[in-house]
Scaffold this active site. Sequence first.
Site, PDB file in Angstrom:
ATOM      1  N   ASP A  95      27.071 -30.364 119.966  1.00  0.00           N
ATOM      2  CA  ASP A  95      28.084 -29.869 119.191  1.00  0.00           C
ATOM      3  C   ASP A  95      29.154 -28.881 119.962  1.00  0.00           C
ATOM      4  O   ASP A  95      29.334 -29.188 121.228  1.00  0.00           O
ATOM      5  CB  ASP A  95      27.586 -29.119 117.814  1.00  0.00           C
ATOM      6  CG  ASP A  95      28.612 -29.053 116.909  1.00  0.00           C
ATOM      7  OD1 ASP A  95      29.112 -30.097 116.185  1.00  0.00           O
ATOM      8  OD2 ASP A  95      29.268 -27.998 116.750  1.00  0.00           O
ATOM      9  N   TYR A 202      37.124 -22.739 116.788  1.00  0.00           N
ATOM     10  CA  TYR A 202      38.089 -23.760 116.205  1.00  0.00           C
ATOM     11  C   TYR A 202      39.513 -23.143 116.521  1.00  0.00           C
ATOM     12  O   TYR A 202      40.459 -24.096 116.816  1.00  0.00           O
ATOM     13  CB  TYR A 202      37.811 -23.773 114.836  1.00  0.00           C
ATOM     14  CG  TYR A 202      36.270 -24.654 114.606  1.00  0.00           C
ATOM     15  CD1 TYR A 202      36.317 -25.966 114.808  1.00  0.00           C
ATOM     16  CD2 TYR A 202      35.467 -24.067 114.220  1.00  0.00           C
ATOM     17  CE1 TYR A 202      35.070 -26.464 114.494  1.00  0.00           C
ATOM     18  CE2 TYR A 202      34.162 -24.374 113.923  1.00  0.00           C
ATOM     19  CZ  TYR A 202      33.928 -25.727 114.381  1.00  0.00           C
ATOM     20  OH  TYR A 202      32.603 -26.226 114.205  1.00  0.00           O
ATOM     21  N   HIS A 263      23.252 -35.550 112.837  1.00  0.00           N
ATOM     22  CA  HIS A 263      23.714 -34.805 113.810  1.00  0.00           C
ATOM     23  C   HIS A 263      23.045 -33.708 114.324  1.00  0.00           C
ATOM     24  O   HIS A 263      23.372 -33.099 115.396  1.00  0.00           O
ATOM     25  CB  HIS A 263      25.090 -34.117 112.985  1.00  0.00           C
ATOM     26  CG  HIS A 263      25.771 -33.285 113.861  1.00  0.00           C
ATOM     27  ND1 HIS A 263      26.723 -33.836 114.820  1.00  0.00           N
ATOM     28  CD2 HIS A 263      26.215 -31.973 113.739  1.00  0.00           C
ATOM     29  CE1 HIS A 263      27.199 -32.891 115.583  1.00  0.00           C
ATOM     30  NE2 HIS A 263      27.019 -31.707 114.862  1.00  0.00           N
TER      31      HIS A 263
END
Length: 287
Positions: A95, A202, A263
């Site tokens: 990730d 982000y 995930h």
Amino acid sequence: MEHLTLEASGTHFHVVRTGRGPALLLLHGWPEFWLAWEPVMHRLADRYTLVAPDLRGFGDSGKPSGPFGPDGHAGDMLALIDLLGIDRIGVIGHDVGGAVMQSLARLAPARLAGLFFFDFVYPGIGPRMAAPDRLNEIWYQSFNQMEMAPELIGATRESCRAYIGHFLRHWANRKDAHDDVLDVYVDNFLKPGNLKGGFAHYRASHAGRIAMMKGEAPPLPPISIPTCVRWAEHDPLFPYAWTDRLKDTFLDLDLAPFPGVGHFPHREDPDRAAQEIDAFFSRLQGR
């Protein structure tokens, strides 16, 4: 496991170290911190020295003052490797950690013995990230950039537990994979600055993400370090079909699906995750 607080790059880092043998650096994603790797670390500690930091903004490491993305994290990790006196190290990531690894591989390729990835964002995904049928999966990447997000999510323990717990369950194929640590994760993200610190990734990555979605991202040099990717078979966030262009980014690639998981392969099936990691780095070492 040894818990260290190290000063580097103008801040402090919480680092967990255990084991003996060749060094491996383990880089977590979001919404995670070093603890994501604990099951794998227990399974590899008899063969490797394992170094699991909280990235800047996460866990008990220092917090950034503003947006802070993969290039910044890569500089941090290189400073930590230097401080620990490690000349060459293998890197494992997932990730957000996978994004950091790509920056680190371009920053200091001679320092890296090999790269092992679970599901992550890379340039070849391109506009598929923003396809209409993906919007219900990627909404959080925009929400996490909003000024009000940390206040809303952290308003109560229940709101934080609902938000963090949603991703840990929804993205997993084995839905109970985090049940035993969910409250520890909530405790972590309720620490001062940790929600905003994680969201700094982000905010820093937004422009590059939009360029990728538009098909306008500038080309990056390919990575020639030996690379192993074990991509989850049932990841609702990053479908296995998105592995089709990995060879454009990674010139020396060993790719295979990781069956039965979503995930979080390292948490959903740590036995197999550790076996795959060991098999790759053992091959590189000629063992």
